[in-house]
Design a protein around this motif. Structure first.
Motif, PDB file in Angstrom:
ATOM      1  N   VAL A  17     -56.350  77.119 -17.300  1.00 59.20           N
ATOM      2  CA  VAL A  17     -54.972  77.958 -17.009  1.00 59.20           C
ATOM      3  C   VAL A  17     -55.359  79.568 -16.979  1.00 59.20           C
ATOM      4  N   PRO A  18     -55.186  79.912 -15.636  1.00 59.52           N
ATOM      5  CA  PRO A  18     -55.654  81.300 -15.302  1.00 59.52           C
ATOM      6  C   PRO A  18     -54.791  82.286 -15.985  1.00 59.52           C
ATOM      7  N   ILE A  19     -55.233  83.343 -16.421  1.00 63.84           N
ATOM      8  CA  ILE A  19     -54.715  84.366 -17.201  1.00 63.84           C
ATOM      9  C   ILE A  19     -55.003  85.754 -16.183  1.00 63.84           C
ATOM     10  N   PRO A  20     -53.732  86.066 -15.942  1.00 66.43           N
ATOM     11  CA  PRO A  20     -53.808  87.344 -14.919  1.00 66.43           C
ATOM     12  C   PRO A  20     -54.269  88.726 -15.955  1.00 66.43           C
ATOM     13  N   LEU A  21     -54.923  89.479 -15.124  1.00 63.65           N
ATOM     14  CA  LEU A  21     -55.153  90.690 -15.531  1.00 63.65           C
ATOM     15  C   LEU A  21     -54.177  91.963 -15.073  1.00 63.65           C
ATOM     16  N   PRO A  22     -53.541  92.755 -16.018  1.00 67.85           N
ATOM     17  CA  PRO A  22     -52.456  93.823 -15.565  1.00 67.85           C
ATOM     18  C   PRO A  22     -53.232  94.729 -14.548  1.00 67.85           C
ATOM     19  N   LYS A  23     -52.279  95.378 -13.757  1.00 67.76           N
ATOM     20  CA  LYS A  23     -52.946  96.467 -13.010  1.00 67.76           C
ATOM     21  C   LYS A  23     -53.126  97.532 -13.963  1.00 67.76           C
ATOM     22  N   LEU A  24     -54.123  98.065 -14.145  1.00 59.59           N
ATOM     23  CA  LEU A  24     -54.481  99.177 -15.065  1.00 59.59           C
ATOM     24  C   LEU A  24     -54.354 100.480 -14.413  1.00 59.59           C
ATOM     25  N   ILE A  25     -53.609 101.513 -15.170  1.00 57.80           N
ATOM     26  CA  ILE A  25     -53.328 102.757 -14.602  1.00 57.80           C
ATOM     27  C   ILE A  25     -53.922 103.564 -15.670  1.00 57.80           C
ATOM     28  N   PRO A 182     -48.121  91.737 -19.283  1.00 60.24           N
ATOM     29  CA  PRO A 182     -47.472  92.577 -18.281  1.00 60.24           C
ATOM     30  C   PRO A 182     -47.979  92.911 -16.988  1.00 60.24           C
ATOM     31  N   ALA A 183     -47.217  93.321 -16.093  1.00 57.41           N
ATOM     32  CA  ALA A 183     -47.711  93.203 -14.708  1.00 57.41           C
ATOM     33  C   ALA A 183     -48.549  94.606 -14.686  1.00 57.41           C
ATOM     34  N   VAL A 184     -48.232  95.692 -15.271  1.00 53.18           N
ATOM     35  CA  VAL A 184     -48.716  96.733 -15.424  1.00 53.18           C
ATOM     36  C   VAL A 184     -49.237  97.573 -16.635  1.00 53.18           C
ATOM     37  N   ALA A 185     -50.478  97.922 -16.866  1.00 54.21           N
ATOM     38  CA  ALA A 185     -50.563  98.539 -18.211  1.00 54.21           C
ATOM     39  C   ALA A 185     -50.820 100.246 -17.884  1.00 54.21           C
ATOM     40  N   ILE A 186     -50.201 100.858 -18.530  1.00 58.52           N
ATOM     41  CA  ILE A 186     -50.348 102.380 -18.310  1.00 58.52           C
ATOM     42  C   ILE A 186     -50.998 103.103 -19.619  1.00 58.52           C
ATOM     43  N   LEU A 187     -52.212 103.581 -19.429  1.00 57.46           N
ATOM     44  CA  LEU A 187     -52.984 104.106 -20.781  1.00 57.46           C
ATOM     45  C   LEU A 187     -53.024 105.643 -20.334  1.00 57.46           C
ATOM     46  N   ASP A 188     -52.280 106.225 -21.317  1.00 59.67           N
ATOM     47  CA  ASP A 188     -52.357 107.874 -21.098  1.00 59.67           C
ATOM     48  C   ASP A 188     -52.737 108.393 -22.442  1.00 59.67           C
TER      49      ASP A 188
END
Length: 397
Positions: A17-25, A182-188
């Protein structure tokens, strides 16, 4: 034998079962990119899922200002409380539908993340969250989903899991599906600058627990071990710095990346008895999840020592606690001692004041049952062993 067979089968399923990686910003001020990212993934009117404290502290304003500047309409759902309930998710779903939202932005720690995932999954399936509890019951792409953590601990911005609570049963349940990533992860790191030292410590050890349990379990792969190893290395180097000086943005940034990497690792390789027991502490007594993990972790490291010492030795080197000159068993002992010393340096308590001795049999039964055949632990624990461990967590007379 049955346990091992089931664990092996689940391990094979995990690989299939493929697990996607979020786009990381990630980086200082990364939250200002939210509006552009939302448009990029097809969102026009998001439901912002957060809590009242983040609104009061002005942290949510960083996000709403970015959306206002881009003329993006949004709905603010700030009712999230610790250990989000099925009812809370239902309230959020109602806000999502009534206001014509088409996307979700989670802002906060683990509770807003879990709540947001539950809302998004319920919205796309058009059912209440209760019907999605379990494994692979979503199986549909979520609405455009952005996760913005304000703590460095849960790693929920990279995971397939949402943890929900049924207060009537005093129990936590999980919704598990690759679509929850999530499609995108934003780390600030700027969002974490004012985080109190106590929360910094507890969430940091939460991330360490994810990294360690994923690393020592039977489902660990070279990929997950690489992410877990990196997380342990960063946590031992930067958590004490973030704890001592909350305004140290480099320490905050490094911890946010560590939390993300630990999330990537454990969502693929799973967790263990630390979490199985911590979930009971949260469900029964509302002990914050990171704190529960931090208190329990040293005990599980000791319990599993002989079965996992080779992995402990590797993590000791990652943590800078041992060198290649140490024997494997010396390095393993140094790792366990190092985790205890880190807890002490972070002023992590060693007991759970709310824990009642009369509850221990039921708590142990639930914890062992949660882990059995689901968590690929290096050493099985029976109910009596779990009860003995829990007795060590009772408050001093």
């Amino acid at each position: 034998m049955l346990h091992q067979t089931v664990i092996q089968i689940r391990g094979q399923v995990n690989k299939l079962v493929p697990i996607p990686l979020p786009k990381l910003i990630e980086g200082e001020g990364a939250i200002t990119q939210t509006a552009a990212v939302l448009k990029e993934i097809g969102g026009a009117k998001p439901l912002i899922v957060t809590d009242a404290m983040l609104v009061k502290l002005g942290i949510a304003k960083h996000l709403t200002d970015a959306l206002d500047e881009a003329n993006i309409a949004y709905v603010l759902f700030d009712e999230v409380t610790p250990d989000p309930t099925l009812q809370l998710i239902g309230n959020g779903l109602q806000q999502y539908k009534q206001n014509g939202c088409d996307s979700v932005i989670a802002l906060g720690g683990g509770s807003p993340m879990d709540c947001a995932k539950g809302i998004a999954a319920s919205a796309v399936k058009n059912v209440e969250a209760r019907k999605l509890v379990g494994l692979l019951r979503v199986r549909k792409a979520l609405p455009p989903f952005i996760a913005i953590p304000t703590t460095a601990g849960t790693g929920s911005e990279a995971t397939v899991v949402a943890v929900v609570t049924d207060p009537d049963k005093k129990q936590k349940f999980t919704i598990v599906d690759p679509s929850l990533v999530p499609a995108v992860a934003i780390l600030d790191p700027l969002l974490m600058k004012g985080l109190p030292a106590k929360i910094t410590a507890e969430t940091g050890i939460d991330a360490l627990t994810h990294a360690v349990e994923s690393y020592i379990g039977y489902h660990a792969t070279e990929q997950t071990k690489a992410y877990g190893y990196d997380a342990v290395k960063r946590i031992f180097a930067y958590l004490p710095k973030a704890y001592a000086d909350g305004s140290d943005l480099e320490a905050r940034r490094q911890m946010s990346v560590a939390s993300f990497n630990a999330g990537v690792a454990f969502t693929r390789a799973s967790i263990g008895y630390v979490h199985a027991i911590a979930h009971q502490m949260g469900g029964y007594y509302h002990v914050p999840h990171g704190l529960a993990n931090a208190i329990i972790l040293p005990h599980i490291l000791e319990f599993s020592f002989e079965n996992a010492l080779c992995r402990y030795a590797e993590l000791a080197i990652a943590a800078g606690l041992a060198t290649n000159d140490d024997t494997q068993i010396e390095a393993a002992h140094k790792f366990v001692a190092g985790v205890k010393a880190l807890n002490k340096a972070l002023n992590i308590q060693s007991d759970i004041p709310a824990l009642k001795e009369s509850d221990i049999p039921a708590l142990a039964k639930r914890a062992v049952r949660e882990a059995y055949c689901d968590y690929p632990v290096p050493k099985l624990m029976n109910k009596a062993q779990c009860e003995n461990l829990l007795k060590k967590l009772l408050p001093a007379a």
